[in-house]
Structure formats: structure tokens, C-alpha cells
Design a protein around this motif. Sequence first.
Motif, PDB file in Angstrom:
ATOM      1  N   THR A 168       0.977  -1.354  -0.091  1.00 47.91           N
ATOM      2  CA  THR A 168       0.067  -0.058   0.147  1.00 47.91           C
ATOM      3  C   THR A 168       0.831   1.279  -0.059  1.00 47.91           C
ATOM      4  OG1 THR A 168      -0.164   0.047   2.635  1.00 47.91           O
ATOM      5  CG2 THR A 168      -1.823  -1.096   1.148  1.00 47.91           C
ATOM      6  N   SER A 183      -3.019   3.983   4.763  1.00 43.91           N
ATOM      7  CA  SER A 183      -4.128   3.135   5.230  1.00 43.91           C
ATOM      8  C   SER A 183      -5.411   3.628   4.583  1.00 43.91           C
ATOM      9  CB  SER A 183      -4.363   3.312   6.831  1.00 43.91           C
ATOM     10  OG  SER A 183      -4.419   4.727   7.072  1.00 43.91           O
ATOM     11  N   GLU A 184      -5.359   4.682   3.647  1.00 38.57           N
ATOM     12  CA  GLU A 184      -6.389   5.262   2.987  1.00 38.57           C
ATOM     13  C   GLU A 184      -5.727   6.081   1.849  1.00 38.57           C
ATOM     14  OE1 GLU A 184      -7.582   8.651   5.389  1.00 38.57           O
ATOM     15  OE2 GLU A 184      -8.835   7.286   6.615  1.00 38.57           O
ATOM     16  N   SER A 207     -10.163  -9.894  -1.487  1.00 39.70           N
ATOM     17  CA  SER A 207      -9.115 -10.121  -0.442  1.00 39.70           C
ATOM     18  C   SER A 207      -8.903 -11.549  -0.332  1.00 39.70           C
ATOM     19  CB  SER A 207     -10.091  -9.752   0.945  1.00 39.70           C
ATOM     20  OG  SER A 207      -8.991 -10.030   1.751  1.00 39.70           O
ATOM     21  N   SER A 225      -8.028  -4.178   4.377  1.00 37.13           N
ATOM     22  CA  SER A 225      -7.428  -2.664   4.425  1.00 37.13           C
ATOM     23  C   SER A 225      -6.588  -2.428   3.141  1.00 37.13           C
ATOM     24  CB  SER A 225      -6.803  -2.594   5.627  1.00 37.13           C
ATOM     25  OG  SER A 225      -5.841  -3.378   6.031  1.00 37.13           O
ATOM     26  N   THR A 254      -8.850  -2.400  -0.058  1.00 41.62           N
ATOM     27  CA  THR A 254      -9.464  -1.146  -0.027  1.00 41.62           C
ATOM     28  C   THR A 254      -8.484  -0.006  -0.479  1.00 41.62           C
ATOM     29  OG1 THR A 254      -9.207  -0.690   2.315  1.00 41.62           O
ATOM     30  CG2 THR A 254     -11.138  -1.814   1.522  1.00 41.62           C
TER      31      THR A 254
END
Length: 112
Positions: free
Chosen positions: A5, A9-10, A58, A66, A69
Motif C-alpha cells: 500500500t 491506510s487510505e 481479499s 484494508s 481497499t
Amino acid sequence: MYIVTGGRSESGDDPDSLLLDLVTLVVARSTAAAPGHSPEHAALLRVCQHPISVAEISAHLGLPFSAVTVLLRDLSAGGLVELRHTREAQRQAAADPDVETLKALIDGLQRL
């Protein structure tokens, strides 16, 4: 997962991201990731050729929810996937009730 990622986290300030949950359906609009996308982005696009839930993605990719997403939000921002939100659909159905159903309900209540 930090590497997958990029430590995020977003992803961005996408208002639709608030609705992303385990049952959100995802469909790829493209089969190829853009230059600069990770191998995980490409794998995600391959899995999403037909509508599939975030939970299934997932499981197929062996990545936590997480991380999936974050990757989905990246692809959505680039227009490579379409997100079909279940909560949004429920809210829309509640906001636009079926007129025939309402008429039948009123008729039934009047007969009581």
C-alpha cells in the motif's frame, strides 16, 4: 502490507471511499493497469473481470481487507474499476419508493 500500500491506510479524499465495505461489488473497466501501478493492482484487475465483492477479492489475492481497499481506491480514482455500493443502492431504494407498492399499501390500509 506496508509495501503493497506504500504505507497508506487510505487513498485520497474520495467521498465514495466511506461506502467501501466487504460486500461492495467491484468490476474492472480495463484489463491493464496503468504504468506505475504495482503487480497487486494488476492482479486485482484480473480478479475483477466479473462483479466480485471486496471480501472475495481479499480472499483470492490473500491480502487483508484494508490493503485491498487502498488498492481499489487507487484504481477507482484512475477510472479502472467501478464500485457498486450496496448501502448506496439501499438508500436510493428508500429515497425513491415504488408508487405502485405505496398505492397497494394505502388500499390495504383503507380496507382495514
